[in-house]
Design an enzyme around this catalytic site. Structure first.
Site: not given
Length: 297
Positions: A171-172, A184, A188, A214
């Protein structure tokens, strides 16, 4: 292709010389005409263009010599039987896909073969493109969730009880803040760059899928806890050192990892559940770290 087949079977070229120029050279398929010794009798304009071979130089030559670079076609000539086939060949570094038909000719003028090749490249590439979109998360280039589940279940079920199987969930960290702060599109870019790191480090040996948002899953086939930890730490460090420029500002990110490894657990849903618990532990301990849970061995 049916029309071309009929032309040769009916010997129309023997009774209508004009057809040689009007029909043969204007048929959209590439055509090679061979005698019984596999020497080239004729080839049309399309064949000349595709293979960059002049018919004046090729006529009378052995087809297996003139077309030695195209063994995907030659192998069907050696079989000495009528057949339909599909082949993939590279011509001047460009990949072509053909539908082919080999017809045997046996009449009062002699024996021979006709090979008709219909360029199917556009259709094949379209199918491949649709297949790609069907299994891939377009943004990051890794497997989408549905296909990752499919391939992961197949690999897990095929794995023997004596081999380790590990699942890594990553997970980021604080990704929502990145989206809210920089937008956003920048978010991306972060996802793409992070997955580029994973693909570079893991190659094709392991399988990566986007779980959602994410979060990503990595199936580590035949990797024990030590190997899984090593992989997780390597990826984590690379992400920690990643620098992303936005409006002349450097964005730094970190990531957290949860790993579940076992030699007995063969249920993907259970593996995801345990990896998720390990990920929660990594986050609760301050993020930017790797936590692991072991199954019963």
């Amino acid at each position: 292709m049916i029309y071309t087949y009929a032309l040769f079977k009916s010997n129309i070229f023997e009774t209508a010389t004009i057809a040689r120029h009007v029909v043969f050279d204007n048929i959209s398929e590439a055509i090679l005409v061979l005698d019984q010794e596999n020497k080239i009798i004729d080839m049309n304009n399309i064949a000349e263009k595709i293979f960059n071979i002049k018919s004046k130089l090729a006529i009378g030559q052995d087809v297996c010599t003139e077309f030695k670079e195209y063994q995907e076609i030659i192998k069907y000539i050696y079989e000495e039987k009528e057949t339909s086939f599909n082949c993939e060949i590279k011509i001047k570094n460009k990949l072509y896909y053909f539908k082919g038909k080999l017809t045997l000719i046996n009449n009062n003028r002699g024996k021979g073969k006709v090979i008709v090749l219909s360029d199917n490249t556009e259709q094949v590439l379209m199918i491949k493109k649709l297949e790609y979109y069907g299994i891939t998360d377009v943004l990051t280039g890794v497997y989408n969730r549905k296909y990752f589940y499919k391939i992961a279940k197949e690999k897990i079920e095929a794995c023997s009880d004596k081999k380790h199987m590990s699942l890594l969930m990553m997970d980021i960290d604080k990704f929502k803040i990145i989206n809210d702060t920089y937008g956003h599109p920048t978010g991306d870019i972060v996802l793409k760059k992070v997955m580029n790191i994973c693909k570079e480090l893991l190659g094709k040996k392991y399988y990566i899928g986007r779980y959602g948002g994410e979060e990503f899953l990595i199936l580590l086939d035949n990797a024990n806890s030590e190997k899984a930890l090593e992989i997780g730490e390597t990826i984590r460090r690379r992400i920690e050192n990643l620098e992303i420029l936005h409006d002349n500002k450097c964005i730094k990110i970190t990531s957290s990892f949860g790993i579940f490894t076992s030699v007995r657990e063969r249920d993907l849903e259970n593996m995801i559940k345990f990896a998720d618990k390990a990920l929660y532990e990594a986050k609760s301990l301050g993020r930017n770290r790797v936590s692991i849970k072991m199954g019963n061995s």
